[in-house]
Design a protein around this motif. Structure first.
Motif, PDB file in Angstrom:
ATOM      1  N   ASP A   1       0.887  -1.166   0.000  1.00 34.35           N
ATOM      2  CA  ASP A   1       0.000   0.000   0.000  1.00 34.35           C
ATOM      3  C   ASP A   1       0.930   1.222   0.000  1.00 34.35           C
ATOM      4  OD1 ASP A   1      -2.285   1.677   0.446  1.00 34.35           O
ATOM      5  OD2 ASP A   1      -1.724   1.758   2.568  1.00 34.35           O
TER       6      ASP A   1
ATOM      7  N   ASP B   1      -0.047   5.136   1.008  1.00 36.09           N
ATOM      8  CA  ASP B   1      -0.272   6.106   2.098  1.00 36.09           C
ATOM      9  C   ASP B   1      -0.237   5.400   3.454  1.00 36.09           C
ATOM     10  OD1 ASP B   1      -0.873   8.374   0.341  1.00 36.09           O
ATOM     11  OD2 ASP B   1      -2.741   7.334  -0.124  1.00 36.09           O
TER      12      ASP B   1
ATOM     13  N   GLU C   1      -0.833   9.757   4.938  1.00 31.03           N
ATOM     14  CA  GLU C   1      -2.133   9.628   5.618  1.00 31.03           C
ATOM     15  C   GLU C   1      -2.440  10.887   6.428  1.00 31.03           C
ATOM     16  OE1 GLU C   1      -4.757   8.297   5.251  1.00 31.03           O
ATOM     17  OE2 GLU C   1      -3.981   6.533   4.225  1.00 31.03           O
TER      18      GLU C   1
ATOM     19  N   HIS D   1      -3.802  13.530   4.180  1.00 32.90           N
ATOM     20  CA  HIS D   1      -5.213  13.301   3.810  1.00 32.90           C
ATOM     21  C   HIS D   1      -6.104  13.806   4.948  1.00 32.90           C
ATOM     22  CE1 HIS D   1      -5.032  11.054   0.069  1.00 32.90           C
ATOM     23  NE2 HIS D   1      -4.104  10.250   0.551  1.00 32.90           N
TER      24      HIS D   1
ATOM     25  N   LYS E   1      -9.042   5.427   6.105  1.00 37.26           N
ATOM     26  CA  LYS E   1      -7.791   4.904   5.544  1.00 37.26           C
ATOM     27  C   LYS E   1      -8.077   3.808   4.514  1.00 37.26           C
ATOM     28  CE  LYS E   1      -4.655   5.932   9.342  1.00 37.26           C
ATOM     29  NZ  LYS E   1      -3.869   5.397  10.462  1.00 37.26           N
ATOM     30  N   GLY E   2      -7.433   3.908   3.383  1.00 32.94           N
ATOM     31  CA  GLY E   2      -7.579   2.884   2.334  1.00 32.94           C
ATOM     32  C   GLY E   2      -8.804   3.092   1.456  1.00 32.94           C
TER      33      GLY E   2
ATOM     34  N   SER F   1     -11.368   5.127  -1.091  1.00 31.64           N
ATOM     35  CA  SER F   1     -11.180   6.073  -2.198  1.00 31.64           C
ATOM     36  C   SER F   1     -11.665   7.484  -1.819  1.00 31.64           C
ATOM     37  CB  SER F   1     -11.943   5.603  -3.432  1.00 31.64           C
ATOM     38  OG  SER F   1     -13.332   5.745  -3.186  1.00 31.64           O
TER      39      SER F   1
ATOM     40  N   ASN G   1      -8.670  17.754  -2.932  1.00 27.83           N
ATOM     41  CA  ASN G   1      -7.462  17.285  -3.630  1.00 27.83           C
ATOM     42  C   ASN G   1      -6.461  18.425  -3.831  1.00 27.83           C
ATOM     43  OD1 ASN G   1      -6.104  14.985  -4.727  1.00 27.83           O
ATOM     44  ND2 ASN G   1      -6.319  15.949  -6.733  1.00 27.83           N
TER      45      ASN G   1
HETATM   46  C1  BG6 Z   1      -5.731   5.911   0.145  1.00 26.54           C
HETATM   47  C2  BG6 Z   1      -5.736   6.682   1.444  1.00 26.54           C
HETATM   48  O1  BG6 Z   1      -4.459   5.383  -0.069  1.00 26.54           O
HETATM   49  O2  BG6 Z   1      -6.064   6.773  -0.940  1.00 26.54           O
HETATM   50  C3  BG6 Z   1      -7.054   7.420   1.637  1.00 26.54           C
HETATM   51  O3  BG6 Z   1      -5.561   5.758   2.499  1.00 26.54           O
HETATM   52  C4  BG6 Z   1      -7.325   8.292   0.424  1.00 26.54           C
HETATM   53  O4  BG6 Z   1      -6.961   8.209   2.803  1.00 26.54           O
HETATM   54  C5  BG6 Z   1      -7.322   7.417  -0.837  1.00 26.54           C
HETATM   55  O5  BG6 Z   1      -8.585   8.934   0.543  1.00 26.54           O
HETATM   56  C6  BG6 Z   1      -7.573   8.221  -2.114  1.00 26.54           C
HETATM   57  O6  BG6 Z   1      -6.504   9.091  -2.341  1.00 26.54           O
HETATM   58  P1  BG6 Z   1      -6.474  10.247  -3.429  1.00 26.54           P
HETATM   59  O7  BG6 Z   1      -5.024  10.677  -3.458  1.00 26.54           O
HETATM   60  O8  BG6 Z   1      -6.902   9.635  -4.733  1.00 26.54           O
HETATM   61  O9  BG6 Z   1      -7.393  11.303  -2.976  1.00 26.54           O
END
Ligand code: BG6
Ligand code: MG
Length: 217
Positions: free
Chosen positions: A12, A14, A21, A24, A48-49, A51, A80
């Motif tokens: 993984d 983040d 993390e 975020h 966490k993890g 989308s 973002n």
């Molecule tokens: C995951 C993180 O890896 O990616 C989440 O653990 C995050 O916290 C998700 O929301 C999406 O990330 P991004 O960069 O596409 O906004």
């Protein structure tokens, strides 16, 4: 691509390779505040993890609000932008301790190395960390239709690495990610606290506690 002796490692990003993390969490706080909700560290654990879209759906629900599709899209974009701002000075120095060394040793022994991150910013981050060249397979939030805890991305990473899921070892800091990888019989190593990761095959604080020899098939 897989060797006889060694498993494929699926990382993984983040919270496992780098501490993004925390960024975020920082970026979501303002979104939550706009919805008159104060996001807690426990809420963050549940994000966490997950989308970007699914994270915002959770926050809107926790806030007990309804937002128009236009506002929803604007909140995603603004989150973002804030997140990218926080990433601006990210560099090799932000790789978590022990990770780079582990990857170099794994490469030397011909272990396939794969990424499965829910993030759509994964390639940008790996480029900033200057380790993108170490990966044989890259699966990120742009490649899947269902986010963790669905195993879709792990299945894709195993397929692309030409490895059976049972011969994959997954490094994850999220409950959602461990759940997803467990569901298809992968070995899971939780990186972080035992409280939130107890469903993993093994839990470690960081990569200093992990050695390549732990994973001989
Ligand atoms: C995951 C993180 O890896 O990616 C989440 O653990 C995050 O916290 C998700 O929301 C999406 O990330 P991004 O960069 O596409 O906004
Ligand atoms: Mg993570």
């Amino acid at each position: 691509m897989k060797t006889e002796q060694y498993p494929t490692f699926i990382f993984d990003l983040d919270g496992v390779i780098t501490k993004t993390e925390a960024y975020h969490f920082e970026a979501w706080k303002e979104t939550a505040a706009f919805l008159e909700y104060e996001i807690s560290p426990a809420d963050n654990e549940a994000l966490k993890g997950v989308s970007r879209v699914d994270s915002l759906k959770k926050i809107v629900k926790w806030a007990g609000k309804e937002v128009s599709p236009q506002t929803f899209d604007r909140l995603l974009e603004e989150k973002n932008e804030r997140y990218l701002g926080l990433l601006s000075s990210l560099s090799e120095e932000d790789i978590m301790e022990g990770v780079h060394q582990f990857m170099l040793e794994a490469k030397e022994k011909n272990h396939p190395i794969a990424l499965y991150s829910s993030s759509k910013n994964a390639k940008l981050i790996l480029t900033k960390l200057n380790i993108i060249h170490l990966f044989d397979v890259l699966v990120d939030g742009n490649d899947v239709t269902r986010s963790k805890p669905d195993p879709e991305g792990f299945e894709l990473a195993a397929n692309q690495s030409k490895t059976s899921p049972k011969d994959c070892v997954v490094f994850e800091d999220s409950t959602a990610g461990i759940e997803a990888a467990n569901a298809i019989g992968m070995t899971t190593v939780g990186i972080g606290d035992i409280e939130s990761l107890s469903i993993a095959s093994r839990v470690c604080k960081n990569f200093k506690e992990i050695s390549l020899n732990d994973f001989k098939l």
